[in-house]
Enzyme design. Structure first.
Site, mmCIF file in Angstrom:
data_model
loop_
_atom_site.group_PDB
_atom_site.id
_atom_site.type_symbol
_atom_site.label_atom_id
_atom_site.label_comp_id
_atom_site.label_asym_id
_atom_site.label_seq_id
_atom_site.Cartn_x
_atom_site.Cartn_y
_atom_site.Cartn_z
ATOM 1 N N ASP A 121 -1.732 2.349 5.577
ATOM 2 C CA ASP A 121 -2.399 2.281 4.279
ATOM 3 C C ASP A 121 -1.811 3.371 3.377
ATOM 4 O O ASP A 121 -0.601 3.456 3.212
ATOM 5 C CB ASP A 121 -3.906 2.409 4.471
ATOM 6 C CG ASP A 121 -4.702 1.742 3.362
ATOM 7 O OD1 ASP A 121 -4.307 1.867 2.189
ATOM 8 O OD2 ASP A 121 -5.730 1.108 3.654
ATOM 9 N N ASN A 181 0.824 -1.199 0.000
ATOM 10 C CA ASN A 181 0.000 0.000 0.000
ATOM 11 C C ASN A 181 0.861 1.253 0.000
ATOM 12 O O ASN A 181 2.020 1.249 0.407
ATOM 13 C CB ASN A 181 -0.913 0.022 1.240
ATOM 14 C CG ASN A 181 -2.377 -0.120 0.869
ATOM 15 O OD1 ASN A 181 -2.858 0.545 -0.040
ATOM 16 N ND2 ASN A 181 -3.073 -0.998 1.562
#
Length: 316
Positions: A223, A175
């Site tokens: 993330d 990510n």
């Protein structure tokens, strides 16, 4: 503040104090996204994706939306998952995209031209995820398994001649690939492992050196990420309703609390680069709250880097 870590929470008015900030996130638009990520500041406005719905979205062209009532504009809608995009230099309205099982170009009319689909042959059902262009014009994007199978994901690099190369594998959920200002360091979140790794990058070839651990999270998964002009790094923390800020040495020094359980993407934008935009997701939540899936904004003290475009050779 605890142990030198500054914390903000709530949904108050936008303002700012200090290097990280002193105020709370506000809701930007009326949309509630299934899986909002890939957020970027491009040509004076926010661009982002709703991954599972295959939609490329942008802030409304008209002034407004700070009260959370305006809706995002739809730039393009694909029939596959759309992980992230980057603008293509010299080709207004054209984007390179991590989508479906590979890399494609999205034209000004929303049409798609595939460059490569490297995950087509994978026996595990896969999709592309987050991606970004580096300061030297390459495009980097990760892949993951729909079933989150351990180690199924990879990181790909697309060069200006259209060549797509797998540069890393064995990552469960790669990510937020982001780069230092000079493009010589890659930061990559291993969301399932709760780690952010850094890699030296050869600027001439795009080859990666050995990784080191930049930061380890005690809970939640790192993330989407963004880098500021001082080398600090912001990351959304999935599952924790928070966004973390790390100094250039990897020390955690700020936490923004977000009224959504699954923050997914971040970017620094606005006219002065000092507005932190935060996406979130509703996917996987049995009972989403009102603000799950919303996009938020909060003012911070240190501006971000300009969004880099992808450089595509003529004829590629």
């Amino acid at each position: 503040m605890t142990d030198g870590v500054h914390e903000m929470s709530g949904t108050g008015a936008v303002g700012e104090v200090g290097a990280v900030g002193e105020t709370s996130p506000v809701v930007c638009w009326s949309d509630r996204l299934e899986l909002g990520e890939g957020i970027r500041w491009v040509d004076g406005r926010i661009v982002l994706v709703d991954i599972l719905k295959g939609r490329l979205l942008a802030a409304p062209a008209a002034v407004g939306g700070d009260d959370g009532t305006a809706a995002l504009d739809v730039i393009a809608e694909l029939d596959v998952a759309l992980g992230a995009v980057a603008p293509v230099a010299g080709r207004p309205g054209t984007w390179i995209a991590a989508a479906g099982t590979g890399i494609c170009l999205i034209g000004p009319d929303g049409g798609v031209r595939w460059i490569a689909r490297p995950e087509d042959a994978n026996p595990v059902p896969m999709r592309m995820n987050d991606g970004t262009a580096d300061p030297l014009g390459r495009f980097w994007a990760g892949s993951l398994a729909y079933g989150s199978e351990d180690g199924a994901g990879s990181l790909y690099r697309t060069d200006s001649d259209g060549t797509v190369t797998r540069v890393l594998d064995g990552i469960t959920v790669p990510n937020g690939p982001v780069f230092s200002a000079d493009g010589t360091t890659l930061f990559l979140a291993d969301s399932a492992g709760g780690l952010i790794r850094s890699y030296p990058v050869d600027p001439a070839t795009g080859e990666l050196g050995a990784s080191s651990v930049f930061a380890t999270l005690e809970s939640g998964g790192p993330d989407g990420m963004a880098v500021d002009v001082e080398g600090g790094l912001w990351t959304a923390v999935w599952g924790e309703g928070a966004v973390h800020h790390y100094r250039a040495d990897g020390t955690l020094d700020g936490v923004v609390r977000v009224p959504a359980k699954q923050p997914a993407g971040v970017c620094l934008g606005g006219d002065d680069g000092r507005t932190l935009y935060i996406t979130s997701a509703r996917t996987g939540l049995a009972n989403p709250a009102e603000l799950d899936g919303a996009v938020f904004a909060v003012r911070v003290g240190v501006p971000g880097l300009a969004t880099a475009p992808f450089h595509l050779e003529d004829g590629a």
